[in-house]
Design a protein around this motif. Sequence first.
Motif, PDB file in Angstrom:
ATOM      1  N   VAL A 201       0.798  -1.315  -0.079  1.00  0.00           N
ATOM      2  CA  VAL A 201       0.164  -0.034  -0.063  1.00  0.00           C
ATOM      3  C   VAL A 201       0.806   1.253   0.059  1.00  0.00           C
ATOM      4  O   VAL A 201       0.620   2.246  -0.901  1.00  0.00           O
ATOM      5  CB  VAL A 201      -0.790  -0.019   1.253  1.00  0.00           C
ATOM      6  N   LEU A 202       1.750   1.126   0.938  1.00  0.00           N
ATOM      7  CA  LEU A 202       2.529   2.508   0.944  1.00  0.00           C
ATOM      8  C   LEU A 202       3.399   2.694  -0.224  1.00  0.00           C
ATOM      9  O   LEU A 202       3.612   3.754  -0.492  1.00  0.00           O
ATOM     10  CB  LEU A 202       3.570   2.495   2.157  1.00  0.00           C
ATOM     11  N   GLN A 251      11.231  -0.862   6.280  1.00  0.00           N
ATOM     12  CA  GLN A 251      12.087  -0.158   5.225  1.00  0.00           C
ATOM     13  C   GLN A 251      11.091   0.916   4.504  1.00  0.00           C
ATOM     14  O   GLN A 251      11.203   2.047   4.081  1.00  0.00           O
ATOM     15  CB  GLN A 251      12.723  -1.090   4.305  1.00  0.00           C
ATOM     16  N   MET A 252       9.871   0.282   4.110  1.00  0.00           N
ATOM     17  CA  MET A 252       8.655   1.244   3.344  1.00  0.00           C
ATOM     18  C   MET A 252       8.287   2.280   4.128  1.00  0.00           C
ATOM     19  O   MET A 252       8.176   3.349   3.591  1.00  0.00           O
ATOM     20  CB  MET A 252       7.579   0.152   2.886  1.00  0.00           C
ATOM     21  N   LEU A 253       8.017   1.996   5.374  1.00  0.00           N
ATOM     22  CA  LEU A 253       7.741   2.876   6.212  1.00  0.00           C
ATOM     23  C   LEU A 253       8.644   4.359   6.507  1.00  0.00           C
ATOM     24  O   LEU A 253       8.476   5.352   6.350  1.00  0.00           O
ATOM     25  CB  LEU A 253       7.598   2.675   7.452  1.00  0.00           C
ATOM     26  N   GLU A 254      10.238   3.986   6.564  1.00  0.00           N
ATOM     27  CA  GLU A 254      11.088   4.715   6.345  1.00  0.00           C
ATOM     28  C   GLU A 254      11.454   5.635   5.219  1.00  0.00           C
ATOM     29  O   GLU A 254      11.312   6.721   5.209  1.00  0.00           O
ATOM     30  CB  GLU A 254      12.175   4.146   6.907  1.00  0.00           C
ATOM     31  N   ALA A 255      11.078   5.069   3.989  1.00  0.00           N
ATOM     32  CA  ALA A 255      10.900   5.587   2.746  1.00  0.00           C
ATOM     33  C   ALA A 255       9.699   6.472   2.721  1.00  0.00           C
ATOM     34  O   ALA A 255       9.851   7.599   2.244  1.00  0.00           O
ATOM     35  CB  ALA A 255      10.714   4.688   1.393  1.00  0.00           C
ATOM     36  N   TYR A 257       8.371   8.254   5.298  1.00  0.00           N
ATOM     37  CA  TYR A 257       8.496   9.348   5.915  1.00  0.00           C
ATOM     38  C   TYR A 257       9.789  10.325   5.521  1.00  0.00           C
ATOM     39  O   TYR A 257       9.360  11.522   5.439  1.00  0.00           O
ATOM     40  CB  TYR A 257       9.141   8.780   7.252  1.00  0.00           C
ATOM     41  N   ALA A 258      10.718   9.598   4.552  1.00  0.00           N
ATOM     42  CA  ALA A 258      11.611  10.482   4.161  1.00  0.00           C
ATOM     43  C   ALA A 258      11.122  11.322   2.684  1.00  0.00           C
ATOM     44  O   ALA A 258      11.242  12.373   2.668  1.00  0.00           O
ATOM     45  CB  ALA A 258      13.095   9.464   3.608  1.00  0.00           C
ATOM     46  N   VAL A 259      10.210  10.707   2.010  1.00  0.00           N
ATOM     47  CA  VAL A 259       9.417  11.336   1.078  1.00  0.00           C
ATOM     48  C   VAL A 259       8.799  12.332   1.493  1.00  0.00           C
ATOM     49  O   VAL A 259       8.782  13.539   0.843  1.00  0.00           O
ATOM     50  CB  VAL A 259       8.837  10.426   0.158  1.00  0.00           C
ATOM     51  N   GLY A 260       8.173  12.218   2.531  1.00  0.00           N
ATOM     52  CA  GLY A 260       7.015  13.203   3.249  1.00  0.00           C
ATOM     53  C   GLY A 260       7.826  14.343   3.563  1.00  0.00           C
ATOM     54  O   GLY A 260       7.484  15.402   3.386  1.00  0.00           O
ATOM     55  N   LYS A 261       8.993  14.280   4.355  1.00  0.00           N
ATOM     56  CA  LYS A 261       9.905  15.492   4.733  1.00  0.00           C
ATOM     57  C   LYS A 261      10.639  16.105   3.655  1.00  0.00           C
ATOM     58  O   LYS A 261      10.737  17.412   3.797  1.00  0.00           O
ATOM     59  CB  LYS A 261      10.830  14.973   5.880  1.00  0.00           C
TER      60      LYS A 261
END
Length: 291
Positions: A201-202, A251-255, A257-261
């Motif tokens: 999903v993410l 790892q997808m959650l981290e990705a 978060y990084a894209v969001g910032k």
Amino acid sequence: MDFKSAKELLDLCEENQLPISEVMRQRECLLGEVPRDAVDHRMAKAWEIMHASATQPLKKPIKSMGGLIGGEAKKLETHYNKKKNICGDVLQKAMTYAMAVLEVNASMGLIVAAPTAGSAGVVPGMMLALQECYRISDQRIVDALFNAGAVGYLAMRNATVAGAVGGCQAEVGIASAMAASAAVELMGGNPQQCLDAASTVLMNMLGLVCDPVGGLVEYPCQNRNAAGVANALIAAELSLSGIRQLIPFDQMLEAMYAVGKRLPAELRETALGGCAATPAACAACGLCSGN
């Protein structure tokens, strides 16, 4: 039973031969120092509110405070009842219920933020559609909500669920990940398949911006809740079929978060970019002439 990452969660599931929902339930009992029946009662109450908010606008359509939405869920239901729908039963119902919850939210009604008000329709939309189409008991739905809660907890702990921080990928995206994971467990999938669906999903919603017209949680939020349940269903179906996700949920959650910032401020709930900045949107909320 405490866990701080999806990997730790999967390890607990494997060590104890438990589904995600039961690990999360036991975590709530232990850390909250409350008995099991109290935790179940609280989740059952949340489900009761979810159910009410997803069905109320179908009986009596509700106009939003900002006037941008109202009656959309009823139109979808009417379309379905006329047998003119092109989506299958589960998706059609899930879309209808998801949009209904946003009508309740935008009219200052009672909803369950799952994980936020702007994304509150996805989880109940998915759960109610599956319940009706597969005759699932309320108790099994409550179990599935603990699964969804585990995914939401990981997102809040290790990333964000706020559109102002990470865009709509962090709101509807996480809500859809929660719904997908819960749906997989509900339909017989294992913990790994649940988190594979959440990760998918993410991946599919990566980079989705938050651009509410007029700064109101109405439009395009309502439409995106409908899109969110569709994305969740796709991810759940892929996972249940045995298709593995290459990228682990952590790892997808981290990705995400990084894209969001890295999203510009205009695309993070400020109503200064995206859909909100179009002439038609400005005219609809009276912020400009629309020229």
